[in-house]
Design a protein around this motif. Sequence first.
Motif, PDB file in Angstrom:
ATOM      1  N   ARG A 530     -39.502 -59.165  12.084  1.00  0.00           N
ATOM      2  CA  ARG A 530     -39.836 -57.747  12.233  1.00  0.00           C
ATOM      3  C   ARG A 530     -38.644 -56.985  12.794  1.00  0.00           C
ATOM      4  NH1 ARG A 530     -44.716 -56.172  16.150  1.00  0.00           N
ATOM      5  NH2 ARG A 530     -43.344 -57.263  17.600  1.00  0.00           N
ATOM      6  N   GLU A 531     -38.005 -57.513  13.829  1.00  0.00           N
ATOM      7  CA  GLU A 531     -36.850 -56.839  14.424  1.00  0.00           C
ATOM      8  C   GLU A 531     -35.729 -56.670  13.408  1.00  0.00           C
ATOM      9  OE1 GLU A 531     -35.967 -59.370  17.687  1.00  0.00           O
ATOM     10  OE2 GLU A 531     -37.769 -58.836  18.826  1.00  0.00           O
ATOM     11  N   PHE A 532     -35.509 -57.699  12.567  1.00  0.00           N
ATOM     12  CA  PHE A 532     -34.459 -57.642  11.557  1.00  0.00           C
ATOM     13  C   PHE A 532     -34.752 -56.504  10.566  1.00  0.00           C
ATOM     14  CE2 PHE A 532     -32.770 -58.715   7.400  1.00  0.00           C
ATOM     15  CZ  PHE A 532     -31.477 -59.141   7.668  1.00  0.00           C
ATOM     16  N   ILE A 533     -35.992 -56.403  10.118  1.00  0.00           N
ATOM     17  CA  ILE A 533     -36.359 -55.379   9.131  1.00  0.00           C
ATOM     18  C   ILE A 533     -36.277 -53.980   9.736  1.00  0.00           C
ATOM     19  CG2 ILE A 533     -38.283 -54.495   7.731  1.00  0.00           C
ATOM     20  CD1 ILE A 533     -39.155 -57.452   7.385  1.00  0.00           C
ATOM     21  N   GLU A 534     -36.798 -53.831  10.951  1.00  0.00           N
ATOM     22  CA  GLU A 534     -36.805 -52.504  11.572  1.00  0.00           C
ATOM     23  C   GLU A 534     -35.401 -52.048  11.924  1.00  0.00           C
ATOM     24  OE1 GLU A 534     -39.698 -52.807  14.722  1.00  0.00           O
ATOM     25  OE2 GLU A 534     -41.347 -52.312  13.341  1.00  0.00           O
ATOM     26  N   ALA A 535     -34.487 -52.979  12.176  1.00  0.00           N
ATOM     27  CA  ALA A 535     -33.100 -52.614  12.435  1.00  0.00           C
ATOM     28  C   ALA A 535     -32.446 -52.006  11.201  1.00  0.00           C
ATOM     29  CB  ALA A 535     -32.317 -53.847  12.897  1.00  0.00           C
ATOM     30  N   ARG A 536     -33.062 -52.243  10.049  1.00  0.00           N
ATOM     31  CA  ARG A 536     -32.547 -51.671   8.802  1.00  0.00           C
ATOM     32  C   ARG A 536     -33.305 -50.417   8.392  1.00  0.00           C
ATOM     33  NH1 ARG A 536     -30.904 -56.108   9.902  1.00  0.00           N
ATOM     34  NH2 ARG A 536     -29.031 -57.092   9.022  1.00  0.00           N
ATOM     35  N   GLY A 537     -34.107 -49.908   9.298  1.00  0.00           N
ATOM     36  CA  GLY A 537     -34.713 -48.605   9.099  1.00  0.00           C
ATOM     37  C   GLY A 537     -36.066 -48.590   8.423  1.00  0.00           C
ATOM     38  N   PHE A 538     -36.715 -49.745   8.300  1.00  0.00           N
ATOM     39  CA  PHE A 538     -38.030 -49.797   7.652  1.00  0.00           C
ATOM     40  C   PHE A 538     -39.070 -50.282   8.654  1.00  0.00           C
ATOM     41  CE2 PHE A 538     -34.872 -50.419   4.318  1.00  0.00           C
ATOM     42  CZ  PHE A 538     -35.226 -49.402   3.431  1.00  0.00           C
ATOM     43  N   ALA A 539     -40.204 -49.600   8.699  1.00  0.00           N
ATOM     44  CA  ALA A 539     -41.252 -49.920   9.668  1.00  0.00           C
ATOM     45  C   ALA A 539     -42.073 -51.117   9.191  1.00  0.00           C
ATOM     46  CB  ALA A 539     -42.176 -48.724   9.876  1.00  0.00           C
TER      47      ALA A 539
END
Length: 773
Positions: A530-539
């Motif tokens: 989750r942290e990896f995905i959200e760091a790329r701007g997607f919730a």
Amino acid sequence: MKEHTPLFVVSHHWQEQADGIDLRFWLKGENHAEQWLVTAQESVCFVAQTQLPAWQRLWQQKRFAVRVGERVFTTLMGAQAVPVYSRSVRAQRRWVKEGRSQGMSVWEDDVMPSDRYLMERFLFGSLQFTDAKPQPAHSQPSLHCLSVDIETEWYTPGKLPALYSVALATPSEKQVLIVDPGGASRPPEDMPGLVVVDTVKACLQQTVAFIQQVNPDCIIGWNVIDFDLRILQQHCDREGVPFSIGRNRQSPVWRQRSDNQERYAIELEGRQVVDGPGAFRSAAWFFEDFSLETVAQSVLKRGKRIDHVDDRVAEIERLYRQNLTAFAQYNLEDAQLVLDLFDAAGLWHFLIERAHLTGLPMSRAGGSSAAFNTVYLPRLHRYGFIANHVGEQVLHDASPGGFVMDSAPGIYNNVLVLDFKSLYPSIIRTFLVDPLGLQLGLAGSEDESVEGFLGARFHREKHILPALIDQLWAARDQAKAQKNAPMSQAIKIIMNSFYGVLGSHLCRFFDPRLASSITMRGHQILQQTREFIEARGFAVIYGDTDSVFVHAADHHDPEQLGHELAGLLNRWWQQQVASLYRLESHLEIEFETLYSRFVMPTIRGTDKGSKKRYAGWKKTEAGHELVFKGLEAVRSDWTPLAKRFQISLYESFFTGVNFKPLIAQTVLQLKNGELDDQIIYRKSLRRRPEQYQKNIPPHVQAALIRRRLQPGWQGRTIEYVRTVEGWQPVPFVTAAPDYEHYIEKQLAPVAQALLHFLDLDFFALIDEQMSLF
């Protein structure tokens, strides 16, 4: 036995003789089954080496003949043990019981000789003889199957019901034996296979004769062990008829199940007895309930010959008294349904492949612990270790379940589901989670081990389970490539069961450090993903055990984004695992689903997001598919009214159709009585209605009323309606339906879960729309 010919193990048995234990294996070749006899064998278990003098005194005092092996083994708790061989299982059981009563330790005494003989030689499912020695093999046997179904008077626990008929069906031969003492209602001789007899004894004798004639490899039915065969056995005992339905005219061996005194296990010489519901559950089929009618309607799109009437029991009784031909057709159809279900669902292929993978007999329903024991124990022994006994591990730290994220409720466009492929097996492979590896990892240096959770450490080189998962994984990939769906499904179920086994107190390999090192690692992986995905701007709006739900928002190509994120994550996890743990990552995340429209509801009455409940408009190759998870449309405790309303409502919303008229029209039709066939609740009775004392729920209230109005009714499922005079059972509904109840309790909750996000109110919307009619 013919050399180099693969033979499927239909059944195996053991019997004590003067010179030791005889093992009997029934093997199915191309055309027939034959017996393979192995004589003068021993049963083996293990005792604590430090207690050997005390054991020797016991054996001498009680005159038990045993042989002590020279090799020393180690238990997974670190104790030293030696093997002890006996030529009598019964004698072994006596001295084991006596020794344990004196505080002495024994391991693996519950492994029976025929099981151990096959297991230690890795003879799973099939074998072949090379130079007269059995070797592992794989076969696709053509098994001859017989379906059995009986009809009796209504069954009351503790009382043997009168036997009415026995239906016997193979793919090529059918027979229905009906007991008709009076003979007044004998049917015309126009139904092939119908035989009417005067006595129960004659019916039983001809049943046994038919089974011996067709000589099946497998006997199947629906609740066939605990009902059909058990009732036939009891009638045979009463009538003095040998129930010799096994090969070599052997009678069944019955054992009461320790977990339920009303349930039995059966051993039948040279045959397997496979119960339909257990087979479907083993193959991970799910139904609203596992009645024959429900499963047949779902799989075959047809059901029992008696139409759905209010009281099927009474209708069966009526046919038996008045129309034996229709009664016989009904009985035979039940037997035929089970034959057709096994074929249509591919259960034979599944059960055969499972036997090859685990050594479990086809008759075994569930059996995750037994399967793990069978594949793991022989490998453990080759390392010089033996397993603990059940309950020996005294650690009680709770292992958490799968990680479920808090959800972000709302209505979304373009939700991607990224799913870790077999996450728990992947964690076992990657982080070397293993019972033997745990023992050796804790005993060795930190450099030789990989850190787990709750203090666990796993040896980097010496382990068993990761290699087993590797083999199963490769076999599943091969099965997929060959489009062998039953094999792929069997492997998936087995791999996923390993976590549950390691976390079960009923398994000899239970250790909370093992299970926690799987689930807690899963928590860590999902959180970091989750942290990896959200760091790329997607919730990430939700996550559950092995999946994350990603809001792609207005991305120009959501499917491309899903594949890109999966690729980035896989490379990132490979780097993380290599740099932090010096291991190869077997974690693999896939882009699984795109929901072009998605609703994550709130917990009813709150603003907090729900878990394991959502609706989505899933993009497929053929267009779109409506998907519900945990909502009313897929739950058995809601009425057809609520389910159909929810499907129509969400389909309208997802496709952009104005749903307001639908809501008003549904309410109007309900009030006009046009939907009365959809307002019936249906619920199973887990106990007899009169056993409910303090809390009497609606379905029990209805059942009690029906019992009073129809004293002979003994149904296990009750249909009932909410009326203006309270709950009333079908068909004794005398009052008008309480339509306000259905509006408030069935329609409003379904609609409001969606309307909540649109700033609309169900009741205000009804008033507004009604004014337009």
